[in-house]
Design a protein around this motif. Structure first.
Motif, PDB file in Angstrom:
ATOM      1  N   HIS A 101     160.495  44.553  92.323  1.00 55.38           N
ATOM      2  CA  HIS A 101     159.288  44.536  93.141  1.00 55.38           C
ATOM      3  C   HIS A 101     159.464  45.508  94.311  1.00 55.38           C
ATOM      4  N   GLU A 102     158.390  46.160  94.666  1.00 53.39           N
ATOM      5  CA  GLU A 102     158.355  46.921  95.916  1.00 53.39           C
ATOM      6  C   GLU A 102     157.059  46.583  96.631  1.00 53.39           C
ATOM      7  N   THR A 103     157.161  46.124  97.862  1.00 52.94           N
ATOM      8  CA  THR A 103     155.978  45.812  98.654  1.00 52.94           C
ATOM      9  C   THR A 103     155.926  46.746  99.856  1.00 52.94           C
ATOM     10  N   ASN A 104     154.712  47.142 100.207  1.00 54.17           N
ATOM     11  CA  ASN A 104     154.476  47.989 101.384  1.00 54.17           C
ATOM     12  C   ASN A 104     153.408  47.329 102.236  1.00 54.17           C
ATOM     13  N   ARG A 162     158.654  48.323 104.252  1.00 54.17           N
ATOM     14  CA  ARG A 162     158.832  48.484 102.811  1.00 54.17           C
ATOM     15  C   ARG A 162     159.989  47.586 102.383  1.00 54.17           C
ATOM     16  N   HIS A 163     159.760  46.810 101.346  1.00 56.66           N
ATOM     17  CA  HIS A 163     160.780  45.875 100.873  1.00 56.66           C
ATOM     18  C   HIS A 163     160.930  46.005  99.372  1.00 56.66           C
ATOM     19  N   ASN A 164     162.179  46.184  98.914  1.00 52.90           N
ATOM     20  CA  ASN A 164     162.493  46.253  97.496  1.00 52.90           C
ATOM     21  C   ASN A 164     163.353  45.060  97.098  1.00 52.90           C
ATOM     22  N   THR A 222     165.324  46.491 102.813  1.00 51.30           N
ATOM     23  CA  THR A 222     164.169  46.387 103.707  1.00 51.30           C
ATOM     24  C   THR A 222     164.217  47.501 104.730  1.00 51.30           C
ATOM     25  N   SER A 267     155.261  45.967  90.652  1.00 46.01           N
ATOM     26  CA  SER A 267     156.074  44.902  90.088  1.00 46.01           C
ATOM     27  C   SER A 267     156.199  45.054  88.587  1.00 46.01           C
TER      28      SER A 267
END
Length: 622
Positions: free
Chosen positions: A294-297, A275-277, A250, A328
């Motif tokens: 998963h990667e979220t921004n 950003r979280h992986n 994170t 994802s």
């Protein structure tokens, strides 16, 4: 001082009216920090099995039910008043931090707790005003002013546990500029162990830093943080008797500015990018069986504050804009971005009934919108009668009515709806919540009591359910739930000791609209009865004892009943003994134990509970 107590303590204990962002007022920092310490909901501040995080010790907070996998700092589902993990938000400054994939990751916050004030638990009207996509409650933090100080800690324990942590801050006045200060703060922490159960190992590290500029009425913070966590746990998310792992990273950047002006007026602006992986492996022995990336921004801008028009009338307000996207390997990739907007306003009117009595009325509305979901208007308000004696003691009686709404995360609505380990549901609609509450708060010189009774209706709540005939580990399904709750929270102070006690009762009535659902992992995973008891005792200047206890009687759950560890009652204890030798100034040595009775209770049904953890640590403060 009395005014600060009237504003802070009710919300700190159970979200009474008049939160008003008072913890952000840099002028009253010393007073506010003292109040926060006195009204703490737990005796212990530092966890036993790793370095401290914003979620540390929330499992012993009577206002929060924390359901962990491995330990709270590994994976924490934070629930408030019988909600589920996705009903709870985490707020820093004026902005709610967000993870669009799943609420399991909203507590991934790479901020050292030394930088924060709180947690303040917001429910009812305050949550409806300040929370975003968190329909039941919000765990809120404010930025501390930086002081010139530091600490170095090392620790070791059973299960090959080891920890190292360093934190330092430095403040200096700006030359030729009156009342302005520039400050710097940094922290690095790491910990590792083999775990309290087999295949429950962890390896964590966090680095965080900030720059702060302050004046007599402003505080500006620029924060950078990164956190990497690897951990394993049997049956972490599935009940299929496999050893699962998570690998999380994170990164968070926050710019925060708060400003006080006029009389009892303030505003705060927060901007962040996160950003979280996540790399999840279903079976560490056979990773090819199933794994996902998963990667979220998330980018966000928020504003909150209070504008006092005169001594009787003020406007409380909050707004936040978010935009997210996800990449994802396990979602259907037809729903990979979304934008959100919330704006709320809560006018406040005060009437002086007598010299020692005030009636405060608040009534307003909130508007939630998304580019992929229907918009929603919500009504919120409360009325509070407060009487303050000449000696500073006070009593507050309040009634609150609040509506709130939120939308489901990508894992619930954006994956496959026909199979797989985690089955989504494309028909999930916006969730709505209505909370009605009556409460009483008593504040005396050496004791405080907070009590409340509430009734909440959750419509279209997204829950994760299980069927014994299904091949999926979890299926997202909507449910309508009515929750009745009762809570008491008391603190008693003595010359050299402090006792913190609470009792909560919850009763739920649910309707899934389907006979095919056998069990619920979250919405029906709650304690019917829960008691917490904490104490701080300082028998002499060099010794301090801190203990937290939690006893619960969990609601019956078929998933838990089918497990080998099927008990519905549990007693957890966290004990710390700290020795501070006079010979070495700044040094303290602590012996600590968590889960002292080695409870095997499954906090999440089907997922093994944590084991015993013992540590010895040394901290040098300067």
């Amino acid at each position: 001082m009395i005014r600060a107590v009237q504003i802070i303590l009710p919300t700190l204990l159970c979200s009474l009216p008049n939160f008003a962002l008072a913890a952000d007022n840099t002028k009253n920092t010393q007073e506010i920090e003292k109040i926060t310490i006195e009204a703490s909901a737990t005796a212990n501040k530092v966890p036993v099995g790793t370095f401290d995080a914003p979620v540390s010790n929330l499992e012993y907070d009577p206002r929060v039910d924390l359901q962990s996998r491995n330990m709270a700092e590994a994976q924490a589902d934070v629930t408030i008043r019988g909600g589920i993990f996705e009903n709870t938000g985490f707020r820093v400054g004026s902005a709610t931090l967000f993870d669009p994939q799943t609420g399991h990751y909203v507590s991934e916050i790479p901020i050292a707790p030394q930088m924060l004030q709180g947690p303040y638990i917001l429910t009812g009207a305050d949550n409806a005003l300040y929370g975003v996509n968190s329909s039941v409650g919000t765990v809120s933090f404010a930025w501390k002013p930086i002081q010139t100080a530091g600490s170095l800690s090392v620790a070791a324990g059973n299960h090959d546990f080891n920890l190292q942590s360093i934190h330092a801050g430095y403040q200096m006045p700006l030359k030729n500029v009156n009342d302005w200060n520039l400050a710097f703060e940094g922290e690095y922490s790491r910990s590792a162990s083999d775990g309290t159960v087999k295949f429950g190992d962890h390896d964590f590290n966090r680095a965080s830093a900030r720059i702060q500029l302050t004046s007599s009425n402003t505080q500006t913070d620029l924060f950078f943080g990164v956190q990497h966590k690897f951990f394993g746990w049997p049956n972490m998310y599935t009940p299929f008797n496999v050893n699962e792992t998570e690998d999380l990273k994170t990164r968070l950047i926050i710019l925060n500015h708060q400003h006080t002006y006029a009389k009892d007026s303030r505003f705060e602006v927060t901007a962040y990018t996160r950003r979280h992986n996540d790399h999840y492996i279903f079976s560490r022995e056979n990773p090819e069986t199933f794994q996902s990336f998963h990667e979220t921004n998330v980018d966000s801008l928020a504003l909150a504050g209070r504008h006092s028009i005169n001594e009787s009338f003020a406007l409380n307000y909050s707004s936040q804009l978010l935009a997210d996207e996800i990449e994802s390997t396990s979602l259907e990739n037809n729903f990979t971005s979304r934008s959100y907007f919330k704006a709320s306003i809560l006018p406040e009117y005060q009437i002086d009934l007598q010299t020692d009595q005030v009636l405060t009325m608040r009534l307003g509305a909130a508007f939630d919108d998304s580019n992929r979901d229907d918009s929603q208007w919500s009504l919120l308000g409360d009325v509070a009668w407060q009487k303050t004696q000449a000696d500073g003691s006070a009593k507050t009686l309040y009634f609150s009515y609040a509506q709130a709404s939120q939308v489901a995360g990508y894992t619930a609505i954006g994956g496959s709806d026909s199979g797989g380990l985690f089955r989504s549901n494309y028909n999930l609609k916006r969730e709505t919540t209505t909370n009605i509450e009556l409460g009483l708060f008593l504040d005396e010189h050496n004791w405080r009591l907070n009590s409340a009774i509430f009734y909440r209706q959750d419509n279209n709540l997204t829950d994760w359910t299980f069927s014994f005939d299904s091949t999926s580990a979890r299926v997202a399904n909507p449910v309508d739930i009515d929750t009745l709750g009762l809570e008491f929270f008391a603190t008693q102070y003595f010359d050299s000791a402090e006792i913190i006690a609470s009792y909560t009762y919850l009763h739920k009535s649910e309707d899934y609209g389907s006979e095919e659902i056998d069990a619920s992992f979250y919405a029906l995973n709650f304690p019917d009865h829960r008691i917490t008891l904490g104490a701080i005792w300082r028998p002499m200047e060099i010794l301090e004892f801190r203990i937290d206890n939690e006893w619960r009687k969990q609601h019956d759950n078929p998933l838990r009943a089918s497990s080998t560890n099927s008990q519905d009652e549990a007693l957890f204890t966290h004990l710390t003994l700290t020795f501070t030798p006079k010979q070495i100034s700044g040094l303290s040595i602590a012996l600590a134990a968590d889960n002292l009775w080695d409870e095997s209770f499954e906090e999440i049904p089907g997922t093994p509970g944590r084991g015993e953890q013992y540590t010895v640590s040394a901290t040098y403060n300067w």
